[in-house]
Design a protein around this motif. Structure first.
Motif, PDB file in Angstrom:
ATOM      1  N   SER A 272      -5.882  20.294  11.233  1.00 21.79           N
ATOM      2  CA  SER A 272      -7.151  19.996  10.560  1.00 21.79           C
ATOM      3  C   SER A 272      -7.547  18.533  10.739  1.00 21.79           C
ATOM      4  CB  SER A 272      -7.039  20.297   9.066  1.00 21.79           C
ATOM      5  OG  SER A 272      -6.835  21.662   8.829  1.00 21.79           O
ATOM      6  N   VAL A 273      -8.814  18.267  10.442  1.00 22.72           N
ATOM      7  CA  VAL A 273      -9.339  16.901  10.410  1.00 22.72           C
ATOM      8  C   VAL A 273      -9.603  16.531   8.955  1.00 22.72           C
ATOM      9  CG1 VAL A 273     -11.341  15.454  10.953  1.00 22.72           C
ATOM     10  CG2 VAL A 273     -10.351  16.932  12.705  1.00 22.72           C
ATOM     11  N   LEU A 274      -9.196  15.326   8.565  1.00 21.31           N
ATOM     12  CA  LEU A 274      -9.493  14.798   7.235  1.00 21.31           C
ATOM     13  C   LEU A 274     -10.461  13.638   7.385  1.00 21.31           C
ATOM     14  CD1 LEU A 274      -8.989  14.447   4.135  1.00 21.31           C
ATOM     15  CD2 LEU A 274      -7.122  12.885   4.764  1.00 21.31           C
ATOM     16  N   ALA A 275     -11.545  13.668   6.621  1.00 19.07           N
ATOM     17  CA  ALA A 275     -12.517  12.574   6.659  1.00 19.07           C
ATOM     18  C   ALA A 275     -12.760  12.058   5.245  1.00 19.07           C
ATOM     19  CB  ALA A 275     -13.832  13.054   7.278  1.00 19.07           C
ATOM     20  N   ASN A 276     -12.464  10.788   5.033  1.00 21.62           N
ATOM     21  CA  ASN A 276     -12.739  10.163   3.738  1.00 21.62           C
ATOM     22  C   ASN A 276     -14.098   9.485   3.784  1.00 21.62           C
ATOM     23  OD1 ASN A 276     -12.439   8.974   1.130  1.00 21.62           O
ATOM     24  ND2 ASN A 276     -11.844   7.057   2.122  1.00 21.62           N
ATOM     25  N   ALA A 277     -15.027   9.924   2.936  1.00 22.01           N
ATOM     26  CA  ALA A 277     -16.364   9.342   2.875  1.00 22.01           C
ATOM     27  C   ALA A 277     -16.641   8.795   1.482  1.00 22.01           C
ATOM     28  CB  ALA A 277     -17.409  10.383   3.254  1.00 22.01           C
ATOM     29  N   THR A 278     -15.579   8.310   0.825  1.00 19.41           N
ATOM     30  CA  THR A 278     -15.706   7.672  -0.490  1.00 19.41           C
ATOM     31  C   THR A 278     -15.332   6.205  -0.343  1.00 19.41           C
ATOM     32  OG1 THR A 278     -13.412   7.903  -1.239  1.00 19.41           O
ATOM     33  CG2 THR A 278     -14.866   9.831  -1.473  1.00 19.41           C
ATOM     34  N   PRO A 279     -15.612   5.369  -1.365  1.00 16.80           N
ATOM     35  CA  PRO A 279     -15.196   3.958  -1.297  1.00 16.80           C
ATOM     36  C   PRO A 279     -13.707   3.762  -1.596  1.00 16.80           C
ATOM     37  CG  PRO A 279     -17.079   4.270  -2.792  1.00 16.80           C
ATOM     38  CD  PRO A 279     -16.500   5.624  -2.513  1.00 16.80           C
ATOM     39  N   ILE A 280     -12.968   4.851  -1.839  1.00 18.99           N
ATOM     40  CA  ILE A 280     -11.541   4.729  -2.147  1.00 18.99           C
ATOM     41  C   ILE A 280     -10.824   4.036  -0.985  1.00 18.99           C
ATOM     42  CG2 ILE A 280      -9.393   6.011  -2.547  1.00 18.99           C
ATOM     43  CD1 ILE A 280     -11.072   8.181  -3.908  1.00 18.99           C
ATOM     44  N   GLY A 281     -10.117   2.968  -1.299  1.00 11.51           N
ATOM     45  CA  GLY A 281      -9.409   2.212  -0.277  1.00 11.51           C
ATOM     46  C   GLY A 281     -10.144   0.983   0.202  1.00 11.51           C
ATOM     47  N   MET A 282     -11.390   0.805  -0.283  1.00 13.39           N
ATOM     48  CA  MET A 282     -12.167  -0.371   0.113  1.00 13.39           C
ATOM     49  C   MET A 282     -11.668  -1.598  -0.637  1.00 13.39           C
ATOM     50  SD  MET A 282     -16.298  -1.038  -0.293  1.00 13.39           S
ATOM     51  CE  MET A 282     -16.779   0.345   0.736  1.00 13.39           C
ATOM     52  N   HIS A 283     -11.709  -2.743   0.034  1.00 13.61           N
ATOM     53  CA  HIS A 283     -11.400  -4.014  -0.622  1.00 13.61           C
ATOM     54  C   HIS A 283     -12.279  -4.145  -1.866  1.00 13.61           C
ATOM     55  CE1 HIS A 283     -10.223  -8.247  -0.795  1.00 13.61           C
ATOM     56  NE2 HIS A 283     -11.474  -8.475  -1.156  1.00 13.61           N
TER      57      HIS A 283
ATOM     58  N   ASN B  52      -9.788  -2.701  -3.823  1.00 12.30           N
ATOM     59  CA  ASN B  52      -8.853  -1.640  -4.234  1.00 12.30           C
ATOM     60  C   ASN B  52      -8.214  -0.993  -3.004  1.00 12.30           C
ATOM     61  OD1 ASN B  52      -9.546  -1.929  -7.048  1.00 12.30           O
ATOM     62  ND2 ASN B  52     -11.497  -0.966  -6.534  1.00 12.30           N
ATOM     63  N   LYS B  53      -7.498  -1.810  -2.243  1.00 12.77           N
ATOM     64  CA  LYS B  53      -7.030  -1.390  -0.912  1.00 12.77           C
ATOM     65  C   LYS B  53      -5.867  -0.400  -0.951  1.00 12.77           C
ATOM     66  CE  LYS B  53      -6.313  -5.629   0.395  1.00 12.77           C
ATOM     67  NZ  LYS B  53      -5.958  -6.800   1.238  1.00 12.77           N
ATOM     68  N   ASP B  54      -5.156  -0.328  -2.068  1.00 16.40           N
ATOM     69  CA  ASP B  54      -3.929   0.471  -2.088  1.00 16.40           C
ATOM     70  C   ASP B  54      -4.151   1.939  -2.445  1.00 16.40           C
ATOM     71  OD1 ASP B  54      -2.437  -1.751  -1.396  1.00 16.40           O
ATOM     72  OD2 ASP B  54      -2.136  -2.351  -3.478  1.00 16.40           O
ATOM     73  N   ARG B  55      -5.381   2.306  -2.791  1.00 17.77           N
ATOM     74  CA  ARG B  55      -5.647   3.682  -3.203  1.00 17.77           C
ATOM     75  C   ARG B  55      -5.882   4.584  -1.993  1.00 17.77           C
ATOM     76  NH1 ARG B  55     -10.433   4.041  -7.105  1.00 17.77           N
ATOM     77  NH2 ARG B  55      -9.628   6.160  -7.307  1.00 17.77           N
ATOM     78  N   VAL B  56      -5.447   5.843  -2.104  1.00 18.82           N
ATOM     79  CA  VAL B  56      -5.703   6.844  -1.066  1.00 18.82           C
ATOM     80  C   VAL B  56      -6.260   8.098  -1.734  1.00 18.82           C
ATOM     81  CG1 VAL B  56      -3.953   5.992   0.531  1.00 18.82           C
ATOM     82  CG2 VAL B  56      -3.335   7.701  -1.174  1.00 18.82           C
ATOM     83  N   PRO B  57      -7.144   8.843  -1.041  1.00 16.41           N
ATOM     84  CA  PRO B  57      -7.792  10.001  -1.672  1.00 16.41           C
ATOM     85  C   PRO B  57      -6.955  11.272  -1.655  1.00 16.41           C
ATOM     86  CG  PRO B  57      -8.705   9.638   0.504  1.00 16.41           C
ATOM     87  CD  PRO B  57      -7.732   8.520   0.263  1.00 16.41           C
ATOM     88  N   VAL B  58      -5.885  11.322  -0.855  1.00 15.39           N
ATOM     89  CA  VAL B  58      -5.089  12.546  -0.747  1.00 15.39           C
ATOM     90  C   VAL B  58      -3.613  12.218  -0.938  1.00 15.39           C
ATOM     91  CG1 VAL B  58      -6.713  13.651   0.835  1.00 15.39           C
ATOM     92  CG2 VAL B  58      -4.836  12.288   1.752  1.00 15.39           C
ATOM     93  N   SER B  59      -2.796  13.255  -1.086  1.00 15.15           N
ATOM     94  CA  SER B  59      -1.351  13.039  -1.217  1.00 15.15           C
ATOM     95  C   SER B  59      -0.766  12.646   0.135  1.00 15.15           C
ATOM     96  CB  SER B  59      -0.664  14.313  -1.722  1.00 15.15           C
ATOM     97  OG  SER B  59      -0.731  15.331  -0.740  1.00 15.15           O
ATOM     98  N   GLU B  60       0.141  11.696   0.106  1.00 14.91           N
ATOM     99  CA  GLU B  60       0.758  11.234   1.352  1.00 14.91           C
ATOM    100  C   GLU B  60       1.535  12.359   2.042  1.00 14.91           C
ATOM    101  OE1 GLU B  60       2.951   7.625   0.989  1.00 14.91           O
ATOM    102  OE2 GLU B  60       1.404   6.637  -0.221  1.00 14.91           O
TER     103      GLU B  60
END
Length: 520
Positions: A431-442, A444-452
């Protein structure tokens, strides 16, 4: 070094505020300002601790590497001085007698201080009369009347500083600069006031302020950016203004890409960040041909559609606009979406490259039939969803607003899921995962939208965030063995599309790519 008239050659001068806490720090900062491109420095005596007027002024003026504006600002006028008023004024008179290039007096004391007798004692010193306005910026008429009162004191230069709470207030300052018959400095402090500095040269301002490296001041560009990114010496009344409409806007890399490209193509344009609170009011106020086009960022890509006079069919179907051009013939605002092709082709090319490495080539999109997991159903998410749909992908959409996710899913024949389900979602392999939210933007760089744990299942992970270039999400995906595509690639491709729309010409793609690789 003798006094030189500001804007003697018609150019706006670059000024650096000097706010050292000691005379030695002030002198050091003056030399740094010269190295970084300042034409003049503004020394804030109220920042110097244990200031000894005559003695310290002599040292400062003896060691100046540039023309100096002397300012001794009381707290009620936006400064730090809280001592005896007579002592403060005496220090400013000393600056006159010692031959400072410029001395700044507040309007409330100017008439008394700037008498004919004192002016005869000034020698070549120029007098600036200033006024700090707290609260809402006055009307154009009130500002004009204020400037006239300031000029009547005998000022050589008038300076008006406001604390605008909305970017639309700055238009009144631009009007003052444009129609004044004498040298004027006019700007607003704070993040919403940034373009009052950047656009000052266009409207005839006498000074534009820039901060020394390492001494950031809210609302001020750096000296380096004024000289390298914005090239203020080339800005004139004919310069067309373009900018990013967003909130917040500090993350924007657009100026360091678009401005050098404008100059490379000999196009007289300037691209600036615009911190916008109210779209309707913004477009009502900045409605002239000077404001020729806009990029649209978070959170306005969907909402801005209603303020366009016409919308390109692709942008209309997506329901999101990231580029607006003011049509020269009639001034109408035309909305486009360059995000869609930019993001999807970036993903396709990365997958195609993988196919070529594995010895397989196909004219069919590598997204055809593939599961496409999209996080975020806002403006960027809609562009990704429609691009993936056109390529035949099967789309699953997660968003904090489930209703919004369902509306988008319905539009692209996809599936909507609540954002709370995302940590437990099991994607198909490949599959392809696409993040189109501000999550992870400076910042708040340490946040991720999905489980590692799920990252290793995706063949490709795309992140629309481009500050930082390699987000925490992309680092994790790369470590898990996935192909990664940075938002920088999308940013570059959509900017190329924007440049074509802004200028009506063909963007120099390799030149722009070189800038991105060097600067991002």
């Amino acid at each position: 070094m003798g006094s030189i008239p500001l804007s003697s050659d018609g150019l706006t001068m670059v000024c650096a505020p000097i706010m050292g806490e000691s005379v030695d720090q002030a002198i050091d900062q003056m030399h740094k300002a010269k190295t970084q491109g300042a034409d003049v420095v503004e020394v804030r005596l109220d920042c110097i601790k244990h200031f000894q007027a005559h003695q310290d002024l002599e040292i400062i003026l003896k060691n100046k590497p540039l023309p100096v504006i002397i300012v001794y600002r009381p707290k009620c006028e936006g400064g730090l001085y809280e001592g005896d008023e007579m002592a403060r004024l005496e220090a400013l008179r000393s600056a006159l007698k010692l031959g400072a290039d410029y001395v700044d007096f507040e309007l409330k004391v100017a008439s008394d201080v700037i008498s004919k007798q004192n002016r005869l004692q000034c020698g070549g010193t120029k007098v600036i009369v200033s006024c700090f306005l707290d609260g809402a910026t006055p009307s154009e008429e009130e500002l004009s009347n204020l400037a006239a009162r300031m000029q009547a004191t005998g000022a050589d230069i008038v300076k008006v500083v406001t604390s605008a709470s909305n970017i639309t207030e700055l238009a009144r300052l631009f009007h003052l600069l444009s129609y004044s018959q004498m040298p004027v400095v006019a700007y607003s402090v704070g993040e919403r006031g940034l373009i009052s500095q950047l656009l000052s040269p266009k409207f005839g301002g006498t000074l534009v302020y820039g901060s020394i490296e390492g001494k950031a001041i809210p609302g001020l560009p750096t000296l380096e950016s004024l000289r390298k990114a914005y090239k203020v010496e080339y800005i004139d009344s004919g310069t067309k203004i373009f900018g990013l409409i967003s909130k917040p806007v500090g993350h924007s890399k657009g100026p360091i890409l678009h401005n050098p490209t404008f100059r490379h193509m000999n196009f007289n344009g300037l691209y600036v960040p615009m911190f916008v609170d109210d779209l309707k009011e913004f477009f009502q106020v900045y409605s002239t041909s000077d404001f020729a086009g806009f990029s649209v960022g978070f959170p306005y890509k969907e909402a801005v559609v209603q303020f366009c006079d016409e919308v390109h069919p692709l942008a209309q179907s997506i329901g999101a606009v990231n580029t607006i051009v003011r049509r020269p013939s009639d001034g109408k605002l035309i909305g486009y979406n360059t995000d869609c092709e930019a993001s999807v082709t970036a993903i396709e090319d990365a997958l195609q490259e993988c196919r070529c490495i594995n010895g397989k080539q196909s004219l069919v999109s590598p997204l055809a039939g593939r599961e496409f997991v999209l996080v975020g159903a806002g403006g960027a998410g809609r562009a990704l969803a429609f691009g993936a749909k056109i390529r035949g992908a099967r789309i699953i959409i997660f968003d904090i607003d489930f209703e919004r996710a369902k509306i988008l899913a319905n539009a692209v024949s996809g599936e909507a899921r609540p954002l709370g389900d995302l940590p437990y979602f099991q994607p198909e392999k490949g599959s392809v995962l696409a993040n189109a939210t501000p999550i992870g933007m400076h910042p708040n760089k340490d946040r991720v939208p999905v489980s590692e744990a799920s990252l290793g299942v995706f063949q490709l992970v795309f992140d629309a965030v481009y500050t930082p270039r390699k987000t925490t999400l992309l680092k994790g995906a790369e470590a898990a063995g996935a192909i990664i595509v940075s938002g920088v690639e999308m940013f570059l491709r959509q900017a190329i599309g924007q440049f074509n729309l802004f200028t009506g010409g063909e963007a120099p793609k390799e030149f722009m790519r070189e800038i991105v690789l060097a600067k991002f």
